[in-house]
Enzyme design. Structure first.
Site, PDB file in Angstrom:
ATOM      1  N   CYS A   1       0.958  -1.328  -0.121  1.00 53.51           N
ATOM      2  CA  CYS A   1       0.048   0.127   0.078  1.00 53.51           C
ATOM      3  C   CYS A   1       0.831   1.291   0.029  1.00 53.51           C
ATOM      4  CB  CYS A   1      -0.782   0.133   1.103  1.00 53.51           C
ATOM      5  SG  CYS A   1      -2.341  -1.149   1.138  1.00 53.51           S
TER       6      CYS A   1
HETATM    7  N1  CO8 Z   1     -20.653  -9.260   7.052  1.00 56.43           N
HETATM    8  C1  CO8 Z   1     -20.883  -9.557   8.311  1.00 56.43           C
HETATM    9  N2  CO8 Z   1     -20.185  -9.515   9.298  1.00 56.43           N
HETATM   10  C2  CO8 Z   1     -19.154  -9.749   9.220  1.00 56.43           C
HETATM   11  C3  CO8 Z   1     -18.249  -9.721   8.072  1.00 56.43           C
HETATM   12  C4  CO8 Z   1     -19.094  -9.333   6.766  1.00 56.43           C
HETATM   13  N3  CO8 Z   1     -18.403  -9.261   5.615  1.00 56.43           N
HETATM   14  N4  CO8 Z   1     -17.034  -9.821   8.105  1.00 56.43           N
HETATM   15  C5  CO8 Z   1     -16.838 -10.084   9.323  1.00 56.43           C
HETATM   16  N5  CO8 Z   1     -18.075 -10.031   9.931  1.00 56.43           N
HETATM   17  C6  CO8 Z   1     -18.064 -10.399  11.526  1.00 56.43           C
HETATM   18  C7  CO8 Z   1     -16.937 -11.271  12.024  1.00 56.43           C
HETATM   19  O1  CO8 Z   1     -17.300 -12.511  11.995  1.00 56.43           O
HETATM   20  C8  CO8 Z   1     -17.192 -10.720  13.724  1.00 56.43           C
HETATM   21  O2  CO8 Z   1     -18.178 -11.278  14.287  1.00 56.43           O
HETATM   22  P1  CO8 Z   1     -17.897 -11.772  15.820  1.00 56.43           P
HETATM   23  O3  CO8 Z   1     -17.676 -10.690  16.490  1.00 56.43           O
HETATM   24  O4  CO8 Z   1     -19.177 -12.755  16.012  1.00 56.43           O
HETATM   25  O5  CO8 Z   1     -16.404 -12.622  16.095  1.00 56.43           O
HETATM   26  C9  CO8 Z   1     -17.427  -9.252  13.531  1.00 56.43           C
HETATM   27  O6  CO8 Z   1     -18.346  -8.973  12.252  1.00 56.43           O
HETATM   28  C10 CO8 Z   1     -16.119  -8.229  13.580  1.00 56.43           C
HETATM   29  O7  CO8 Z   1     -15.353  -8.570  12.740  1.00 56.43           O
HETATM   30  P2  CO8 Z   1     -13.745  -8.151  12.661  1.00 56.43           P
HETATM   31  O8  CO8 Z   1     -13.194  -7.770  13.937  1.00 56.43           O
HETATM   32  O9  CO8 Z   1     -12.934  -8.799  11.550  1.00 56.43           O
HETATM   33  O10 CO8 Z   1     -14.298  -6.484  12.073  1.00 56.43           O
HETATM   34  P3  CO8 Z   1     -13.707  -5.224  12.065  1.00 56.43           P
HETATM   35  O11 CO8 Z   1     -14.395  -4.395  12.853  1.00 56.43           O
HETATM   36  O12 CO8 Z   1     -11.968  -5.313  12.657  1.00 56.43           O
HETATM   37  O13 CO8 Z   1     -13.665  -4.640  10.874  1.00 56.43           O
HETATM   38  C11 CO8 Z   1     -12.266  -4.425   9.018  1.00 56.43           C
HETATM   39  C12 CO8 Z   1     -12.732  -5.318   9.739  1.00 56.43           C
HETATM   40  C13 CO8 Z   1     -12.934  -3.517   8.014  1.00 56.43           C
HETATM   41  C14 CO8 Z   1     -11.114  -5.169   7.980  1.00 56.43           C
HETATM   42  C15 CO8 Z   1     -11.135  -3.754   9.669  1.00 56.43           C
HETATM   43  O14 CO8 Z   1     -10.387  -4.395  10.620  1.00 56.43           O
HETATM   44  C16 CO8 Z   1      -9.972  -2.747   9.135  1.00 56.43           C
HETATM   45  O15 CO8 Z   1     -10.355  -1.985   8.308  1.00 56.43           O
HETATM   46  N6  CO8 Z   1      -8.539  -2.879   9.425  1.00 56.43           N
HETATM   47  C17 CO8 Z   1      -7.542  -2.472   8.870  1.00 56.43           C
HETATM   48  C18 CO8 Z   1      -7.222  -3.170   7.450  1.00 56.43           C
HETATM   49  C19 CO8 Z   1      -6.332  -2.461   6.736  1.00 56.43           C
HETATM   50  O16 CO8 Z   1      -5.741  -1.374   6.927  1.00 56.43           O
HETATM   51  N7  CO8 Z   1      -5.386  -3.289   5.859  1.00 56.43           N
HETATM   52  C20 CO8 Z   1      -4.672  -2.777   5.139  1.00 56.43           C
HETATM   53  C21 CO8 Z   1      -4.429  -3.925   4.171  1.00 56.43           C
HETATM   54  S1  CO8 Z   1      -4.041  -3.452   2.560  1.00 56.43           S
HETATM   55  C22 CO8 Z   1      -2.287  -3.402   2.342  1.00 56.43           C
HETATM   56  O17 CO8 Z   1      -1.314  -3.135   2.992  1.00 56.43           O
HETATM   57  C23 CO8 Z   1      -2.193  -3.688   0.962  1.00 56.43           C
HETATM   58  C24 CO8 Z   1      -1.882  -5.029   0.732  1.00 56.43           C
HETATM   59  C25 CO8 Z   1      -1.534  -5.386  -0.530  1.00 56.43           C
HETATM   60  C26 CO8 Z   1      -2.698  -5.403  -1.646  1.00 56.43           C
HETATM   61  C27 CO8 Z   1      -3.833  -6.415  -1.732  1.00 56.43           C
HETATM   62  C28 CO8 Z   1      -4.632  -6.207  -2.716  1.00 56.43           C
HETATM   63  C29 CO8 Z   1      -5.871  -7.465  -2.451  1.00 56.43           C
END
Ligand code: CO8
Length: 375
Positions: A156
Site C-alpha cells: 500500500c
Molecule cells: N459481514 C457480516 N459480518 C462480518 C463480516 C461481513 N462481511 N466480516 C466479518 N464479520 C463479523 C465477524 O465475524 C465478527 O463477528 P464476531 O464478533 O461474532 O466474531 C465481527 O463481524 C467483527 O469482525 P472484525 O473484528 O473482523 O471486524 P472489524 O471491525 O475489525 O472490521 C476491517 C474489519 C474492516 C477489515 C477492519 O479490521 C480494518 O479495516 N482493518 C484495517 C485493515 C487495513 O488497513 N488493511 C490494510 C491492508 S491493505 C495493504 O497493506 C495492501 C496489501 C496489498 C494489496 C492487496 C490487494 C488484494
C-alpha cells in the site's frame, strides 16, 4: 539543492462498479451453495457453515459503499468468485500498461509535458502482472519515453515510496522529470470467497509527474518539501504466492494463503500509532506544527482509521475538506488510494498551504510526502 515539484496527477477509473448490495448477494449465493454441498459434514459438526455477509456491516466497519473493478461478471459469479481478464499476447500491451497509459496521459497533460520530456518511469504497485520484463519498461515504450524504467513494490505504500525515490533522483540530478504510476488490480489478489475481507479492495490506476521545479510549466505546482519512509516487519498482512510456488509440495493447491490475508483488527490497532507518530515526528523535524497542516491526503483503507489519524495529527476532528476520503467510491485501492485523494482534492488547496500525502499498509510500511502549493 534542486527543488522537486508534483506538476500533474491522473486517475484511470475502471468503468465497472460493484455496490455492497451486489457483492453481498453474490457472496451469500456462494455461501448457500457451499453449505448445501457440505450439508452432511456441517450437520455432523465436522465443518462450520459459511455465514452470510452483510452490506450494513461492510459500510459500518469500513465506510466503503462500492468499488470499481476491471471485471465484474467473474467476481459476482458464485461459481467463480474472481475476475476474468483476457490473456494478452506477448505482442500486445499488458493490462497494467493499458491502465497506466490512461492515468499517465492525464497526468502528463496536466503537467504540460510531452513524453519526450520525461526521462524515467517508475511503476510502483502491490503486485505486477509478470516478473519481467518490468512493467515500467513496457509503459515507457508504449508512451514513447526515453531513459529508463523500473518496477517497485512496497504494497500500500508503493506510491509514496515511489515519490521519495523519484524526488531523490531529481534532487541528485540522475533524472529531471519522472512519471510514477500505480496500476492496482487488487481484485486479482483479493480472496472474494472470504467474508472477513471480500469487501475491502477495488481496482484503479494513478499517475504523478515529478520534475525539477525550474523546468515546470504547469499552473498547478506542489513542491515536495520532504519525504519520509518507514518499515517494520509484520505478518499481519501477507500473501504467500510467488515464483517458488511450483517447487513446493502443495504448490498446485487452491490455498487460502495464495491470496491476500490479514488480521484486520491487529493491523488497525498496530498501524495507527506508527502512522500518527511518523507524521508528527516528520513534521516537527521539518519545523512544521502538525496541527497546522492544511490537508491530509491519507491512505484509503478504512474510514475510522483515517478519522483517528486526522484527529490525532490535527488535535481536533478534521473538517471533511481537511482529510478527504474517496474510499466510499473506490474501496481500498492499495498504493493508489492516497494519490486518488490528492488528485481529486487539490484544486481548491490554498497557495502556500502545506499538506501531507501519507500511505500505510503491508510490511508494515508507512510513507509520508509533505507538499506545499506554489501556484
Ligand atoms: N459481514 C457480516 N459480518 C462480518 C463480516 C461481513 N462481511 N466480516 C466479518 N464479520 C463479523 C465477524 O465475524 C465478527 O463477528 P464476531 O464478533 O461474532 O466474531 C465481527 O463481524 C467483527 O469482525 P472484525 O473484528 O473482523 O471486524 P472489524 O471491525 O475489525 O472490521 C476491517 C474489519 C474492516 C477489515 C477492519 O479490521 C480494518 O479495516 N482493518 C484495517 C485493515 C487495513 O488497513 N488493511 C490494510 C491492508 S491493505 C495493504 O497493506 C495492501 C496489501 C496489498 C494489496 C492487496 C490487494 C488484494
Amino acid at each position: 539543492m534542486r527543488s522537486v515539484v508534483i506538476s500533474g496527477a491522473g486517475v484511470f477509473t475502471p468503468q465497472e462498479v460493484i455496490t455492497n448490495d451486489e457483492l453481498v448477494e453474490a457472496f451469500n449465493a456462494y455461501a448457500d451453495k457451499q453449505n448445501a454441498e457440505h450439508a452432511e459434514e456441517i450437520a455432523g459438526g465436522h465443518r462450520d457453515p459459511i455465514p452470510h455477509s452483510s452490506a450494513e456491516f461492510i459500510f459500518n466497519a469500513s465506510g466503503i459503499e462500492r468499488r470499481h473493478v476491471m471485471n465484474k461478471s467473474g467476481i459476482l459469479n458464485p461459481d467463480m468468485m474472481h475476475p476474468q481478464l483476457r490473456q494478452r499476447d506477448d505482442e500486445e500491451h499488458g493490462i497494467m500498461t493499458e491502465m497506466a497509459i490512461e492515468a499517465a496521459t492525464e497526468a502528463l497533460a496536466r503537467a504540460g509535458k510531452a513524453p519526450s520530456e520525461v526521462d524515467a518511469v517508475i511503476c510502483a504497485a502491490s503486485n505486477h502482472e509478470r516478473a519481467y520484463p518490468a512493467i515500467a519498461i513496457e509503459i515507457q515504450e508504449a508512451l514513447g519515453i526515453q531513459g529508463f524504467g523500473f518496477d517497485m513494490n512496497v504494497a500500500c505504500s508503493s506510491a509514496t515510496f515511489g515519490i521519495q525515490a523519484a524526488s531523490d533522483m531529481i534532487r541528485s540530478g540522475s533524472a529531471n522529470c519522472i512519471l510514477m504510476v500505480n496500476p492496482e488490480i487488487c481484485s486479482g489478489h483479493l480472496e472474494w470467497r472470504d467474508r472477513d475481507c471480500h469487501f475491502i479492495f477495488g481496482d484503479v490506476c494513478t499517475a504523478v509527474v515529478l520534475e525539477e521545479k525550474e523546468q515546470a510549466v504547469s499552473h498547478t505546482l506542489f513542491e515536495v518539501l520532504s519525504t519520509r519512509c518507514l518499515t517494520q516487519f509484520s505478518n499481519n498482512i501477507r500473501n504467500n504466492n510467488g515464483f517458488l510456488r511450483r517447487s513446493r509440495p502443495s504448490g498446485t493447491e487452491d490455498r487460502r494463503d495464495m491470496q491476500f490475508m490479514q488480521n484486520g483488527r491487529k493491523v488497525f490497532k498496530e498501524v495507527l500509532p506508527i502512522v500518527s507518530g511518523l507524521i508528527r515526528d516528520h513534521c516537527e523535524d521539518e519545523g512544521i506544527d502538525p496541527k497546522s497542516l492544511d490537508r491530509l491526503w491519507l491512505h484509503q483503507a478504512n474510514k475510522s482509521m483515517n478519522d483517528f489519524i486526522g484527529k490525532k495529527v490535527l488535535g481536533r476532528t478534521p473538517e471533511p475538506h481537511e482529510q478527504p476520503n474517496i474510499l466510499q467510491d473506490y474501496a481500498n485501492t492499495s498504493s493508489a488510494g492516497s494519490i486518488i485523494a490528492f488528485a481529486k482534492n487539490h484544486e481548491d488547496f490554498p497557495e502556500n498551504g502545506i499538506g501531507i500525502i501519507c500511505s500505510f499498509g503491508a510490511g508494515y510500511s508507512v510513507g509520508n510526502v509533505i507538499v506545499k502549493r506554489l501556484s
